[in-house]
Design an enzyme around this catalytic site. Structure first.
Site, PDB file in Angstrom:
ATOM      1  N   HIS A  27     -27.119  -9.123   6.719  1.00 16.44           N
ATOM      2  CA  HIS A  27     -26.060  -8.114   6.900  1.00 16.44           C
ATOM      3  C   HIS A  27     -25.851  -7.823   8.395  1.00 16.44           C
ATOM      4  CE1 HIS A  27     -27.525  -6.451   2.810  1.00 16.44           C
ATOM      5  NE2 HIS A  27     -26.313  -6.928   2.585  1.00 16.44           N
ATOM      6  N   LYS A  51     -25.866   1.508 -10.854  1.00 14.57           N
ATOM      7  CA  LYS A  51     -26.973   0.710 -10.302  1.00 14.57           C
ATOM      8  C   LYS A  51     -28.007   1.626  -9.675  1.00 14.57           C
ATOM      9  CE  LYS A  51     -25.768  -3.793  -8.278  1.00 14.57           C
ATOM     10  NZ  LYS A  51     -25.376  -4.312  -6.964  1.00 14.57           N
ATOM     11  N   ARG A 100     -22.243 -16.686   2.207  1.00 17.15           N
ATOM     12  CA  ARG A 100     -23.507 -17.407   2.350  1.00 17.15           C
ATOM     13  C   ARG A 100     -23.390 -18.856   1.903  1.00 17.15           C
ATOM     14  NH1 ARG A 100     -26.816 -12.800  -0.679  1.00 17.15           N
ATOM     15  NH2 ARG A 100     -24.909 -13.031  -1.875  1.00 17.15           N
TER      16      ARG A 100
HETATM   17  O1  PNS Z   1     -23.617  -5.644  -1.426  1.00 18.50           O
HETATM   18  P1  PNS Z   1     -22.811  -5.902  -2.664  1.00 18.50           P
HETATM   19  O2  PNS Z   1     -23.397  -5.142  -3.851  1.00 18.50           O
HETATM   20  O3  PNS Z   1     -22.632  -7.364  -2.941  1.00 18.50           O
HETATM   21  O4  PNS Z   1     -21.336  -5.308  -2.380  1.00 18.50           O
HETATM   22  C1  PNS Z   1     -20.299  -5.344  -3.356  1.00 18.50           C
HETATM   23  C2  PNS Z   1     -19.230  -4.302  -2.988  1.00 18.50           C
HETATM   24  C3  PNS Z   1     -19.859  -2.916  -2.908  1.00 18.50           C
HETATM   25  C4  PNS Z   1     -18.629  -4.649  -1.633  1.00 18.50           C
HETATM   26  C5  PNS Z   1     -18.116  -4.338  -4.083  1.00 18.50           C
HETATM   27  O5  PNS Z   1     -18.697  -4.210  -5.330  1.00 18.50           O
HETATM   28  C6  PNS Z   1     -17.068  -3.261  -3.858  1.00 18.50           C
HETATM   29  O6  PNS Z   1     -16.194  -3.401  -3.026  1.00 18.50           O
HETATM   30  N1  PNS Z   1     -17.205  -2.132  -4.611  1.00 18.50           N
HETATM   31  C7  PNS Z   1     -16.366  -0.970  -4.454  1.00 18.50           C
HETATM   32  C8  PNS Z   1     -15.528  -0.702  -5.699  1.00 18.50           C
HETATM   33  C9  PNS Z   1     -14.269  -1.553  -5.679  1.00 18.50           C
HETATM   34  O7  PNS Z   1     -13.411  -1.420  -4.818  1.00 18.50           O
HETATM   35  N2  PNS Z   1     -14.178  -2.467  -6.660  1.00 18.50           N
HETATM   36  C10 PNS Z   1     -13.080  -3.388  -6.794  1.00 18.50           C
HETATM   37  C11 PNS Z   1     -13.365  -4.670  -6.035  1.00 18.50           C
HETATM   38  S1  PNS Z   1     -12.024  -5.817  -6.172  1.00 18.50           S
END
Ligand code: PNS
Length: 169
Positions: A27, A51, A100
Site C-alpha cells: 500500500h 467485515k 498486483r
Molecule cells: O482494501 P480492499 O478491501 O481491497 O478495498 C476495497 C475497497 C474498499 C476500495 C472497495 O470495496 C470500495 O471502494 N468500497 C467502498 C464502497 C463502494 O463504493 N462500493 C462500490 C464499488 S464499485
C-alpha cells in the site's frame, strides 16, 4: 511540475481507498508514488461493517498517518458509504489503485467501470512493485499469526502494532 494553488490551477487530488487492515509496504509504495503525481492524496479507510477487522478504524488511521507523514501531502480519514460519494464531496476526480497481478484485474475493472458510470470519476492503476506483487493485508495477518517473519512486508510501526495485537490474544 507543481502549479501554484489558484483558481486557474486548482490542487490536483486523488484518493487511494482500501481497508488497510493493516497498511502494508505494498500500500505504502502505491501511496508514495501517488503522492509524487498529485498535490494531495486522500488515503481513505472505507468502513465495511460486514467485515470484522483485526484493527479498529481509528487504529488503522493512526498507523497510516504515522507511516505517510513523511510525504507531506497525504490526508487520512475514514468513510462509510460509496467511494464515489467521498470523491464528490471533496471534488476528487481520480481514484488511484495498485494492480498486483492479472487476478486483480477483473474485479478492479468492474469497480472502475461502475464508479465511472456512477459519477464520471476516473480510476488510474499503478503496477505494484514486483517486490510486493504477492502481498496483501490478509496474508500478512495469517503469516504473523503463525509466527512467520513479516518484518520486510510492513513498516516497523505496523509490525509492532501487529505483535501487540497478537500478544493480546
Ligand atoms: O482494501 P480492499 O478491501 O481491497 O478495498 C476495497 C475497497 C474498499 C476500495 C472497495 O470495496 C470500495 O471502494 N468500497 C467502498 C464502497 C463502494 O463504493 N462500493 C462500490 C464499488 S464499485
Amino acid at each position: 511540475m507543481t502549479h501554484p494553488q489558484s483558481e486557474e490551477f486548482p490542487l490536483r487530488r486523488a484518493v487511494c481507498p482500501g481497508s488497510f487492515d493493516p497498511i502494508t509496504n505494498g500500500h505504502l509504495d502505491i501511496i508514495a508514488r501517488a503522492s509524487r503525481l498529485y498535490d494531495v492524496v486522500h488515503v481513505t479507510v472505507m468502513i465495511n461493517k460486514a467485515k470484522q477487522g483485526m484493527f479498529t478504524v481509528d487504529e488503522r488511521i493512526a498507523l497510516i498517518e504515522e507511516v505517510t507523514a513523511e510525504f507531506g501531502n497525504v490526508q487520512v480519514e475514514a468513510f462509510h458509504g460509496l467511494l464515489v460519494d467521498f470523491c464528490k464531496e471533496r471534488d476528487i476526480p481520480a481514484i488511484v489503485k495498485g494492480l498486483r497481478a492479472v487476478s486483480d484485474f477483473d474485479y478492479e475493472l468492474q469497480m472502475a467501470q461502475m464508479n465511472n458510470g456512477l459519477s464520471g470519476v476516473e480510476t488510474l492503476f499503478i503496477p505494484t512493485s514486483p517486490t510486493y506483487s504477492f502481498l496483501s493485508s490478509s496474508l500478512v495477518k495469517e503469516v504473523a499469526q503463525w509466527g512467520g517473519d513479516i518484518s520486510h512486508l510492513v513498516p516497523p510501526t505496523v509490525l509492532d502494532a501487529l505483535n501487540r495485537k497478537l500478544g493480546q490474544r
